[in-house]
Design an enzyme around this catalytic site. Sequence first.
Site, PDB file in Angstrom:
ATOM      1  N   TYR A  48       0.208  -4.776 -15.496  1.00 52.82           N
ATOM      2  CA  TYR A  48       0.660  -5.414 -14.255  1.00 52.82           C
ATOM      3  C   TYR A  48       1.895  -6.288 -14.492  1.00 52.82           C
ATOM      4  O   TYR A  48       2.703  -6.466 -13.569  1.00 52.82           O
ATOM      5  CB  TYR A  48      -0.490  -6.205 -13.620  1.00 52.82           C
ATOM      6  CG  TYR A  48      -1.539  -5.273 -13.041  1.00 52.82           C
ATOM      7  CD1 TYR A  48      -1.357  -4.696 -11.796  1.00 52.82           C
ATOM      8  CD2 TYR A  48      -2.673  -4.943 -13.774  1.00 52.82           C
ATOM      9  CE1 TYR A  48      -2.301  -3.817 -11.282  1.00 52.82           C
ATOM     10  CE2 TYR A  48      -3.615  -4.059 -13.268  1.00 52.82           C
ATOM     11  CZ  TYR A  48      -3.419  -3.490 -12.019  1.00 52.82           C
ATOM     12  OH  TYR A  48      -4.337  -2.606 -11.519  1.00 52.82           O
ATOM     13  N   GLN A  65      -1.701  -1.711   2.689  1.00 55.87           N
ATOM     14  CA  GLN A  65      -2.450  -1.328   1.494  1.00 55.87           C
ATOM     15  C   GLN A  65      -1.617  -1.576   0.239  1.00 55.87           C
ATOM     16  O   GLN A  65      -2.113  -1.414  -0.878  1.00 55.87           O
ATOM     17  CB  GLN A  65      -2.835   0.152   1.580  1.00 55.87           C
ATOM     18  CG  GLN A  65      -3.781   0.477   2.727  1.00 55.87           C
ATOM     19  CD  GLN A  65      -3.933   1.972   2.936  1.00 55.87           C
ATOM     20  OE1 GLN A  65      -3.235   2.580   3.728  1.00 55.87           O
ATOM     21  NE2 GLN A  65      -4.857   2.571   2.213  1.00 55.87           N
ATOM     22  N   ASN A  66      -0.368  -1.955   0.420  1.00 52.13           N
ATOM     23  CA  ASN A  66       0.548  -2.133  -0.699  1.00 52.13           C
ATOM     24  C   ASN A  66       0.394  -3.524  -1.314  1.00 52.13           C
ATOM     25  O   ASN A  66       0.108  -4.496  -0.613  1.00 52.13           O
ATOM     26  CB  ASN A  66       1.990  -1.922  -0.245  1.00 52.13           C
ATOM     27  CG  ASN A  66       2.201  -0.529   0.318  1.00 52.13           C
ATOM     28  OD1 ASN A  66       1.517   0.415  -0.073  1.00 52.13           O
ATOM     29  ND2 ASN A  66       3.134  -0.387   1.236  1.00 52.13           N
ATOM     30  N   ASP A  89       2.992  -4.864  -3.124  1.00 51.65           N
ATOM     31  CA  ASP A  89       4.326  -5.450  -3.276  1.00 51.65           C
ATOM     32  C   ASP A  89       4.578  -6.469  -2.161  1.00 51.65           C
ATOM     33  O   ASP A  89       3.759  -6.626  -1.235  1.00 51.65           O
ATOM     34  CB  ASP A  89       5.402  -4.356  -3.267  1.00 51.65           C
ATOM     35  CG  ASP A  89       5.402  -3.543  -1.967  1.00 51.65           C
ATOM     36  OD1 ASP A  89       5.699  -4.125  -0.912  1.00 51.65           O
ATOM     37  OD2 ASP A  89       5.107  -2.330  -2.014  1.00 51.65           O
ATOM     38  N   HIS A 113      -5.303  -4.860  -0.468  1.00 52.68           N
ATOM     39  CA  HIS A 113      -5.609  -4.555  -1.865  1.00 52.68           C
ATOM     40  C   HIS A 113      -5.038  -5.567  -2.838  1.00 52.68           C
ATOM     41  O   HIS A 113      -4.929  -5.301  -4.035  1.00 52.68           O
ATOM     42  CB  HIS A 113      -5.110  -3.145  -2.200  1.00 52.68           C
ATOM     43  CG  HIS A 113      -5.783  -2.084  -1.390  1.00 52.68           C
ATOM     44  ND1 HIS A 113      -5.218  -0.854  -1.123  1.00 52.68           N
ATOM     45  CD2 HIS A 113      -6.989  -2.085  -0.763  1.00 52.68           C
ATOM     46  CE1 HIS A 113      -6.043  -0.146  -0.388  1.00 52.68           C
ATOM     47  NE2 HIS A 113      -7.126  -0.869  -0.152  1.00 52.68           N
ATOM     48  N   GLY A 117       3.134   5.800   6.511  1.00 56.65           N
ATOM     49  CA  GLY A 117       3.134   6.094   5.077  1.00 56.65           C
ATOM     50  C   GLY A 117       1.805   5.991   4.378  1.00 56.65           C
ATOM     51  O   GLY A 117       1.748   5.542   3.232  1.00 56.65           O
ATOM     52  N   THR A 118       0.735   6.421   5.023  1.00 53.76           N
ATOM     53  CA  THR A 118      -0.563   6.418   4.361  1.00 53.76           C
ATOM     54  C   THR A 118      -1.294   7.711   4.653  1.00 53.76           C
ATOM     55  O   THR A 118      -1.232   8.234   5.768  1.00 53.76           O
ATOM     56  CB  THR A 118      -1.432   5.215   4.769  1.00 53.76           C
ATOM     57  OG1 THR A 118      -2.744   5.361   4.208  1.00 53.76           O
ATOM     58  CG2 THR A 118      -1.551   5.087   6.275  1.00 53.76           C
TER      59      THR A 118
END
Length: 230
Positions: free
Chosen positions: A54, A87-88, A90, A105, A173-174
């Site tokens: 990470y 869900q990202n 960033d 997440h 985008g999922t």
Amino acid sequence: MKKRLVVLTGAGISAESGIRTFRDSDGMWEEYRVEDVATPEGFFRDPELVLNFYNRMRQDLKNHHPNFAHEALAQLENKYDVSIITQNIDDLHERAGSSEVLHLHGELLKARSIDDENLVVSLPFDSLDIALGDKAPDGAQLRPHIVWFGEPVPNIELAIQWVQKADLFLIIGTSLLVYPAAGLVRYVPSGIPIYLIDPKEVKLPVNTSVNVIQKVASEGMREFLKMVDD
């Protein structure tokens, strides 16, 4: 009163900024097993491996920037009450200027105590690495503030509440294959317009009418803006 636009975003919106996912064949994940770097068991088996994984992701994030789709969502706050569920992990939504972002997440630029999941700290941008021995305020080892496989998704209940109050619902985008995020579509109020932007065919978990824009995120957002301006 502005209408409430609730947006669910996934890896596809960040892919245009060059951020790879574990599904990409050339991605950073290709070097590792998911079980080793994205599960609690993997962390306790080899914490240094996980921390370094990470750490690399955080350093890599510095090289990527919001794209038009991120920026367009931020600009839509002029017209709508925009709430983004992502869900990202960033921070591209925040860097683009979106003011209400819920990370399902976790967040790459944060860490938390291994003993208290609610004890979360932000990492300074000039010192993003977490090392063995780095402590949370409670004296426990810091770990990435990421929801790993097998862990509960603490923000899902709040996400459901947001979706239930939507006047428009936009998905970008999922693949809608990862639960519980994919199940959020079930909570969209009856009769509320649903829009889906993704270049691939996406099977929704509910039988409902959807305005499909089969394009990548930025191109799809341009089309979406025209549709809601009509």
